[in-house]
Scaffold this motif. Structure first.
Motif, PDB file in Angstrom:
ATOM      1  N   ARG A  62      11.853 -16.543  12.988  1.00 36.64           N
ATOM      2  CA  ARG A  62      12.674 -17.206  11.976  1.00 36.64           C
ATOM      3  C   ARG A  62      11.913 -17.471  10.682  1.00 36.64           C
ATOM      4  NH1 ARG A  62      14.069 -19.078  16.874  1.00 36.64           N
ATOM      5  NH2 ARG A  62      16.212 -19.654  17.363  1.00 36.64           N
TER       6      ARG A  62
ATOM      7  N   HIS B  11       0.634 -20.872  18.153  1.00 33.46           N
ATOM      8  CA  HIS B  11       1.551 -21.987  17.845  1.00 33.46           C
ATOM      9  C   HIS B  11       1.470 -23.110  18.873  1.00 33.46           C
ATOM     10  CE1 HIS B  11       3.457 -19.182  20.538  1.00 33.46           C
ATOM     11  NE2 HIS B  11       4.527 -19.943  20.703  1.00 33.46           N
ATOM     12  N   LYS B  12       0.727 -22.908  19.955  1.00 33.79           N
ATOM     13  CA  LYS B  12       0.573 -23.968  20.967  1.00 33.79           C
ATOM     14  C   LYS B  12      -0.821 -24.581  20.905  1.00 33.79           C
ATOM     15  CE  LYS B  12       4.665 -22.912  22.712  1.00 33.79           C
ATOM     16  NZ  LYS B  12       5.840 -23.618  22.213  1.00 33.79           N
TER      17      LYS B  12
ATOM     18  N   ARG C 142       6.416 -24.629  17.308  1.00 39.82           N
ATOM     19  CA  ARG C 142       7.311 -23.531  16.902  1.00 39.82           C
ATOM     20  C   ARG C 142       7.128 -23.226  15.425  1.00 39.82           C
ATOM     21  NH1 ARG C 142      11.875 -22.356  20.475  1.00 39.82           N
ATOM     22  NH2 ARG C 142      11.282 -23.309  22.427  1.00 39.82           N
ATOM     23  N   VAL C 143       7.450 -22.003  15.058  1.00 40.52           N
ATOM     24  CA  VAL C 143       7.448 -21.629  13.651  1.00 40.52           C
ATOM     25  C   VAL C 143       8.899 -21.433  13.211  1.00 40.52           C
ATOM     26  CG1 VAL C 143       5.166 -20.560  13.605  1.00 40.52           C
ATOM     27  CG2 VAL C 143       7.148 -19.175  14.248  1.00 40.52           C
ATOM     28  N   PRO C 144       9.172 -21.618  11.936  1.00 45.27           N
ATOM     29  CA  PRO C 144       8.232 -21.847  10.845  1.00 45.27           C
ATOM     30  C   PRO C 144       7.914 -23.321  10.638  1.00 45.27           C
ATOM     31  CG  PRO C 144      10.458 -21.665   9.956  1.00 45.27           C
ATOM     32  CD  PRO C 144      10.568 -21.459  11.446  1.00 45.27           C
TER      33      PRO C 144
ATOM     34  N   GLU D  83      11.813 -26.911  10.790  1.00 37.97           N
ATOM     35  CA  GLU D  83      13.223 -26.525  10.948  1.00 37.97           C
ATOM     36  C   GLU D  83      13.628 -25.649   9.756  1.00 37.97           C
ATOM     37  OE1 GLU D  83      14.912 -26.979  13.747  1.00 37.97           O
ATOM     38  OE2 GLU D  83      13.223 -28.133  14.510  1.00 37.97           O
ATOM     39  N   THR D  84      13.942 -24.415  10.082  1.00 39.70           N
ATOM     40  CA  THR D  84      14.205 -23.403   9.059  1.00 39.70           C
ATOM     41  C   THR D  84      15.187 -23.884   7.978  1.00 39.70           C
ATOM     42  OG1 THR D  84      13.804 -21.734  10.752  1.00 39.70           O
ATOM     43  CG2 THR D  84      14.908 -20.997   8.728  1.00 39.70           C
TER      44      THR D  84
END
Ligand SMILES: N[C@@H](CCC(=O)N[C@@H](CS)C(=O)NCC(=O)O)C(=O)O
Length: 204
Positions: free
Chosen positions: A13, A40-41, A53-55, A66-67
């Motif tokens: 995302r 990411h972890k 989580r990304v982004p 949150e995108t």
């Protein structure tokens, strides 16, 4: 280092935010994370986004995750780019509607369908099926160049990315001609071309 840093992974995302950053036109840096290597972890990144989580976007001391929130943050903060539809504008309600529709109604319907409507027997399902979502978008895009008003906005970044994703990357969304034509117009944008070309190179 720029004031703006995108915590990015491809494909993910965060490509939506990458596109938006190109539309905004401010300098930014990319911190590339490998989802495969589980960057990411790692504790370093969990300090940025405990969700792992990304982004995520850092702007000076401000962190936004949150995108859709990131897209709105960029639209509002860099208002000169002309991607925001401000409170007080006749199109504000419609702008908010589509900004939220993408992650809250459309995205889960695509994921649900892509997993074979896998989870059943739930008492509550807070979103509709992908056919209803696609039909709603089809009606909204009938005779319109943009999802809101008469110019390109941050809502097109959210809705365009969702349609692209639901019709090609995870192709479970009905390919109504209105949706396909809309994405074909959006993908001509120099900002999308630049971000997606860079992302394709990162994927290699
Ligand atoms: N609601 C979040 C979702 C973020 C999200 O799920 N990102 C995926 C990549 S597209 C991720 O980081 N997945 C890593 C994982 O599941 O471990 C948003 O819209 O930004």
């Amino acid at each position: 280092m720029s004031d703006l840093v995108l915590y990015h992974a491809v494909p993910s995302r965060s490509m939506t935010v990458h596109w938006m950053l190109e539309e905004v036109g401010e300098p930014y840096d990319i911190e590339l994370l490998s989802l495969e290597a589980e960057d990411h972890k790692k504790p370093e990144y969990l300090k940025i986004n405990p969700m792992g989580r990304v982004p995520a976007l850092r702007h000076g001391d401000v962190v936004v995750t949150e995108t859709a929130a990131i897209i709105m943050y960029l639209a509002e903060t860099f208002a000169d780019a002309g991607l925001n539809i401000s409170p007080g504008s006749a199109d504000r309600g419609s702008f908010l509607r589509w900004m939220f529709f993408a992650p809250v109604s459309a995205e889960p319907s695509v994921l649900w369908k892509a997993q074979g409507d896998a989870v059943s027997g739930l008492e509550y399902q807070p979103f509709s099926d992908v056919e209803t979502v696609a039909n709603t978008l089809r009606l909204a895009l009938q005779d319109r160049e943009f999802i809101v008003g008469d110019h390109f906005s941050a809502a097109d970044v959210m809705i365009g990315s969702t349609i692209m994703w639901g019709t090609s990357l995870m192709p479970v969304m009905p390919k109504h001609p209105e949706l396909i034509a809309y994405w074909q117009r959006l993908e001509q944008r120099p900002a999308w071309q630049k971000a997606s070309t860079a992302d394709r190179a990162l994927m290699k």
